[in-house]
Design an enzyme around this catalytic site. Structure first.
Site, PDB file in Angstrom:
ATOM      1  N   ASN A  88     -26.056 -35.516  84.991  1.00  0.00           N
ATOM      2  CA  ASN A  88     -24.820 -35.456  84.772  1.00  0.00           C
ATOM      3  C   ASN A  88     -24.130 -36.853  85.648  1.00  0.00           C
ATOM      4  OD1 ASN A  88     -24.505 -35.186  87.788  1.00  0.00           O
ATOM      5  ND2 ASN A  88     -25.493 -33.231  87.548  1.00  0.00           N
ATOM      6  N   ASP A 135     -32.624 -32.478  84.320  1.00  0.00           N
ATOM      7  CA  ASP A 135     -32.229 -33.395  85.369  1.00  0.00           C
ATOM      8  C   ASP A 135     -32.812 -32.596  86.709  1.00  0.00           C
ATOM      9  OD1 ASP A 135     -30.801 -34.959  87.001  1.00  0.00           O
ATOM     10  OD2 ASP A 135     -29.003 -33.951  86.697  1.00  0.00           O
ATOM     11  N   SER A 178     -28.139 -33.433  75.598  1.00  0.00           N
ATOM     12  CA  SER A 178     -26.887 -32.909  75.461  1.00  0.00           C
ATOM     13  C   SER A 178     -27.219 -31.696  74.366  1.00  0.00           C
ATOM     14  CB  SER A 178     -25.959 -33.679  74.443  1.00  0.00           C
ATOM     15  OG  SER A 178     -25.201 -34.678  75.420  1.00  0.00           O
ATOM     16  N   ASP A 194     -43.578 -30.864  78.962  1.00  0.00           N
ATOM     17  CA  ASP A 194     -42.976 -31.065  80.436  1.00  0.00           C
ATOM     18  C   ASP A 194     -42.588 -32.671  80.537  1.00  0.00           C
ATOM     19  OD1 ASP A 194     -41.941 -31.559  82.889  1.00  0.00           O
ATOM     20  OD2 ASP A 194     -43.263 -30.147  83.653  1.00  0.00           O
ATOM     21  N   ILE A 195     -41.342 -33.234  80.420  1.00  0.00           N
ATOM     22  CA  ILE A 195     -41.044 -34.679  80.529  1.00  0.00           C
ATOM     23  C   ILE A 195     -41.764 -35.230  81.752  1.00  0.00           C
ATOM     24  CG2 ILE A 195     -38.677 -34.499  81.449  1.00  0.00           C
ATOM     25  CD1 ILE A 195     -38.395 -36.613  79.030  1.00  0.00           C
ATOM     26  N   TYR A 225     -25.087 -28.581  77.368  1.00  0.00           N
ATOM     27  CA  TYR A 225     -23.854 -29.514  76.969  1.00  0.00           C
ATOM     28  C   TYR A 225     -23.551 -29.149  75.583  1.00  0.00           C
ATOM     29  CZ  TYR A 225     -23.515 -32.582  80.882  1.00  0.00           C
ATOM     30  OH  TYR A 225     -23.333 -33.017  82.330  1.00  0.00           O
TER      31      TYR A 225
END
Length: 174
Positions: free
Chosen positions: A23, A33, A121, A9-10, A125
């Protein structure tokens, strides 16, 4: 510079800066995000709104990056970058590479010596994990060789949510 990949988990990484796959609105979203905004607290959204009000009224362009404080995160900084969206025809690998180079440039400006990246991405994305891993690792190696000879950034950690992403990055890292 040490480059590594981990599954995790960042938002929990004990690094100076984490990279947000944002975004262009900078006002939160899903995936990485949304997780970063939730963990950082409402102050992050306030900071992003201020950026939109002042320096980025049209939003953050694809491939660029901007810094905010990390607020409630262990990381001191959040480096927001907007990845190209393949579903919208944004298929230029140079744009994706910029999502890894620009945050490193910001990290040096901020004095950050450790940076954690997600697979920008690769989620909604639409970019293939293998392509993201190849471009990300290649960009970090190229940046290290040509841009950061003084060693300002000591650690780049790719923090991947899935085992498939981890495998793709480990393959590229050798």
């Amino acid at each position: 510079m040490r480059i590594e990949s981990v599954q995790g988990d960042i938002t929990t990484q004990g690094v100076d800066a984490i990279v947000n796959a944002a975004n262009s609105s900078l006002l939160g979203g899903g995936g990485v995000d949304g997780a970063i905004h939730a963990a950082a607290g409402p102050e992050l959204l306030d900071a992003c709104r201020e950026l939109r009000r002042t320096t980025l009224p049209d939003g953050l362009p694809v491939g660029d990056a901007v810094a905010t404080p990390g607020f409630r995160l262990p990381a001191r900084w959040v480096l927001h970058t907007v990845g190209p969206n393949r579903h919208r025809g944004q298929t230029d690998p140079v744009l994706l590479a910029s999502c890894f180079a620009r945050p490193l440039e910001l990290a040096v400006e901020l004095g950050a010596s450790s940076v954690a990246f997600p697979a920008v991405s690769a989620g909604v994305y639409g970019w293939a994990l293998d392509d993201v891993a190849r471009i990300a690792v290649g960009t970090v190696h190229a940046w290290q060789s040509s841009t950061d000879p003084e060693g300002g950034v000591e650690l780049v950690r790719f923090v991947l949510f899935s085992s498939a992403a981890l495998d793709a990055f480990r393959t590229e890292l050798g």
